[in-house]
Design a protein around this motif. Structure first.
Motif, PDB file in Angstrom:
ATOM      1  N   GLU A 481      -2.844   0.783  -9.911  1.00  0.00           N
ATOM      2  CA  GLU A 481      -1.842  -0.274  -9.972  1.00  0.00           C
ATOM      3  C   GLU A 481      -0.437   0.297 -10.074  1.00  0.00           C
ATOM      4  OE1 GLU A 481      -3.991  -3.071  -8.846  1.00  0.00           O
ATOM      5  OE2 GLU A 481      -1.998  -3.624  -9.547  1.00  0.00           O
ATOM      6  N   ASP A 482      -0.299   1.400 -10.812  1.00  0.00           N
ATOM      7  CA  ASP A 482       1.019   2.044 -10.921  1.00  0.00           C
ATOM      8  C   ASP A 482       1.495   2.579  -9.576  1.00  0.00           C
ATOM      9  OD1 ASP A 482       0.328   3.518 -14.206  1.00  0.00           O
ATOM     10  OD2 ASP A 482       1.098   1.533 -13.623  1.00  0.00           O
ATOM     11  N   VAL A 483       0.586   3.231  -8.844  1.00  0.00           N
ATOM     12  CA  VAL A 483       0.932   3.772  -7.526  1.00  0.00           C
ATOM     13  C   VAL A 483       1.286   2.637  -6.569  1.00  0.00           C
ATOM     14  CG1 VAL A 483       0.045   5.012  -5.516  1.00  0.00           C
ATOM     15  CG2 VAL A 483      -0.468   5.851  -7.814  1.00  0.00           C
ATOM     16  N   LYS A 484       0.496   1.578  -6.612  1.00  0.00           N
ATOM     17  CA  LYS A 484       0.725   0.433  -5.718  1.00  0.00           C
ATOM     18  C   LYS A 484       2.081  -0.210  -5.984  1.00  0.00           C
ATOM     19  CE  LYS A 484      -1.654  -3.733  -4.099  1.00  0.00           C
ATOM     20  NZ  LYS A 484      -2.869  -4.583  -4.300  1.00  0.00           N
ATOM     21  N   LYS A 485       2.420  -0.342  -7.252  1.00  0.00           N
ATOM     22  CA  LYS A 485       3.707  -0.955  -7.633  1.00  0.00           C
ATOM     23  C   LYS A 485       4.879  -0.144  -7.090  1.00  0.00           C
ATOM     24  CE  LYS A 485       6.316  -2.553 -11.669  1.00  0.00           C
ATOM     25  NZ  LYS A 485       6.321  -2.651 -13.157  1.00  0.00           N
ATOM     26  N   ILE A 494       0.927  -4.125   3.607  1.00  0.00           N
ATOM     27  CA  ILE A 494      -0.177  -3.931   4.552  1.00  0.00           C
ATOM     28  C   ILE A 494      -0.463  -2.457   4.812  1.00  0.00           C
ATOM     29  CG2 ILE A 494       0.228  -6.129   5.734  1.00  0.00           C
ATOM     30  CD1 ILE A 494       1.491  -4.543   8.018  1.00  0.00           C
ATOM     31  N   PHE A 495       0.492  -1.567   4.473  1.00  0.00           N
ATOM     32  CA  PHE A 495       0.287  -0.140   4.695  1.00  0.00           C
ATOM     33  C   PHE A 495      -0.265   0.571   3.464  1.00  0.00           C
ATOM     34  CE2 PHE A 495       1.756  -0.539   8.747  1.00  0.00           C
ATOM     35  CZ  PHE A 495       3.089  -0.889   8.866  1.00  0.00           C
ATOM     36  N   PHE A 496      -0.467  -0.166   2.372  1.00  0.00           N
ATOM     37  CA  PHE A 496      -1.066   0.470   1.198  1.00  0.00           C
ATOM     38  C   PHE A 496      -2.565   0.584   1.439  1.00  0.00           C
ATOM     39  CE2 PHE A 496      -2.773   0.584  -3.183  1.00  0.00           C
ATOM     40  CZ  PHE A 496      -2.033   1.665  -3.657  1.00  0.00           C
TER      41      PHE A 496
END
Length: 531
Positions: A481-485, A494-496
């Motif tokens: 979640e930290d990386v995604k944020k 859409i590129f995650f």
């Protein structure tokens, strides 16, 4: 060759009351479109910013469409600025294009300035204009509103412009992690629009959809093809993008444009019933591989329509090839994908073999290269990238510049080009192009994903649905979640990567390179196990 801006300007005299653009229930007539865009042009001329890049804040609203035309009438060029979850990307674009003047609706300007004041390293914006609303208070930036623009002295005469002026700069993915700005001139765009107009030969009133994000250049085609040919542009709302069927029928659409994945989604939901779109004249799909089976379904759903697959990188000024599906053509194409066809524009296309010589026989695989009037002038402030992609060859006696597309292709026995995918690790998701290296560069900034290899996950028709990442470290849900944020500050969500798989070491090819094809196949297996 007619100049598209001149055609648009004089169209307002011929069909003043005709609707040029319809956004929800708001209708903009040609008279209003021209008059209001000339006000914006007069405003920009008062700033002495000819040939400068103007930022358009937001998209698909009244201000953005009229601003786009007004900017061109003023001899300036535009870049779309969408304030979503890509703040670093937005900063990079503003800096690279040296944007000092922005135009947008009151809400978009307010949101932008709120974001902007917290960017300590971005203090270059000088003026902001929202031409259709009033402002009650000033900020540290100079803001102009409806009251100011209505008091301007407007020049209602058409000004002849140098066609080598830039029309727009669109930013695409860059392998270094920073976006690169593709420079498109008025002449580039004019050549494309004239070719498309001659190809389609639409006469009388027509209605065309506009669904593409402004950052994706087919949106430019929708807008300027429609208003330079006296049509009505019907803008899809956000909730209509995936379900455009009702709008196509209710608005009596003649030309529907989209990426193929939208049509695939409609098919899966049963929205492509027999003869459900009898009034459609043209279905123009581009941006992704176009499956043959989808073309067959669309032909049944719209039996009176020309089903067309178009191809062109941003550097080609929208599209350069066209393939019209023929239900009587029984050829079996590679991977079940339609060819991208032949050039329908003033563009010469060749297949470049590994020895840097052009192919002279059918079915020889190589890189798709092209040259012609639509060819971009290169990348803004990026000489090295420009010189590596826009090149000359000894075999060309005319000494022309050719663009190396990075796409693999062949010319089949019928003379149609078939695109076989990317030479490098670049791919498209939902019509948006990205390089795996760009995603990897961003993931490498975080310790837990420092070593990542990103590959696309493709459906049965070789269309990239999403991407997955292979990493060497364990990724817990909280760290994910930290990386995604952080990631979504720089990139579209859409590129995650949809999945992260931990791996002991990255597989290598015989030449020592990362074996991405192996990882693509491995991802399919792992996703099937985990489903």
């Amino acid at each position: 060759m007619e100049f598209f801006l001149e055609k648009i300007f004089f169209t307002s005299n011929e069909c003043k009351s005709r609707v040029a653009i319809k956004i929800n229930q708001e209708e903009i007539t040609y008279e209003e479109l021209i008059n209001e865009s000339l006000k914006i042009a007069s405003f920009l001329k008062s700033l002495s910013v000819r040939n400068k890049t103007i930022g358009i804040l937001g998209q698909k609203d009244k201000t953005s469409y009229i601003a786009m035309l007004g900017i061109l009438f003023a001899g300036c060029n535009f870049t779309p600025l969408i304030l979503e979850n890509e703040s670093q990307r937005l900063k990079d674009i503003i800096k690279d294009a040296n944007i000092k003047n922005i135009i947008g609706s009151k809400s978009n300007v307010s949101n932008f300035l709120s974001w902007h004041k917290n960017q300590s390293d971005l203090d270059q914006i000088e003026t902001a204009l929202h031409p259709f609303e009033y402002v009650k208070k000033k900020t540290r930036k100079e803001i102009f509103d409806k009251k100011f623009i209505d008091n301007l002295e407007i020049n209602n005469n058409f000004e002849i412009l140098d066609k080598e002026l830039l029309a727009y700069v669109l930013y695409t993915s860059g392998s270094t992690g920073k976006p690169k700005g593709v420079k498109i001139t008025l002449n580039n765009l004019n050549s494309y629009l004239n070719s498309l107009s001659k190809t389609w030969k639409i006469s009388g009133e027509f209605r065309m959809t506009q669904s593409y994000d402004f950052r994706f250049d087919p949106s430019i085609s929708d807008i300027f093809y429609t208003i330079s040919n006296k049509g009505t542009l019907v803008v899809l709302k956000a909730d209509e993008l995936l379900f455009p069927g009702d709008l196509i029928k209710n608005e009596k659409i003649d030309i529907w444009t989209s990426v193929p994945s939208i049509a695939i989604f409609m098919s899966k939901l049963g929205h492509l019933e027999f003869n459900c779109f009898p009034n459609l004249k043209i279905i123009y799909l581009c941006g992704e591989p176009f499956p043959v089976n989808l073309a067959k379904e669309l032909q049944k759903a719209a039996p009176n329509a020309s089903i067309e697959n178009h191809y062109g990188p941003t550097e080609s000024t929208i599209t350069i090839t066209r393939y019209v599906f023929n239900k009587n053509n029984l050829n079996i194409f590679r991977n079940g994908i339609l060819p991208i066809g032949k050039s329908y524009t003033d563009t010469e296309i060749k297949i470049l073999k590994d020895n840097l010589e052009p192919s002279k026989t059918s079915n020889e695989e190589g890189e798709i290269i092209f040259s012609g009037a639509q060819l971009s002038k290169g990348y803004l402030n990026n000489i090295q990238k420009t010189e590596s992609s826009f090149v000359k060859f000894d075999w060309d006696s005319e000494n022309r510049i050719w663009y190396k597309s990075g796409d693999r292709g062949i010319i089949n026995n019928e003379g149609d080009i078939e695109c076989l995918g990317r030479i490098d690790s670049q791919f498209k998701i939902a019509g948006k192009r990205v390089e795996a290296g760009e995603i990897e560069a961003q993931l490498s900034k975080y310790e837990v994903t420092k070593y990542s290899i990103v590959v696309p996950y493709k459906g049965k028709n070789q269309i990239s649905l999403y991407c997955v990442a292979f990493i060497l470290e364990e990724l817990t849900p909280s760290k994910l979640e930290d990386v995604k944020k952080e990631f979504t500050k720089y990139f579209d969500i859409i590129f995650f990567p949809k999945k992260f798989f931990q791996i002991k070491e990255f597989p290598k090819t015989k030449t020592g390179k990362i074996d991405r094809k192996f990882l693509e196949e491995r991802a399919k297996i792992l996703l099937k196990i985990n489903s």
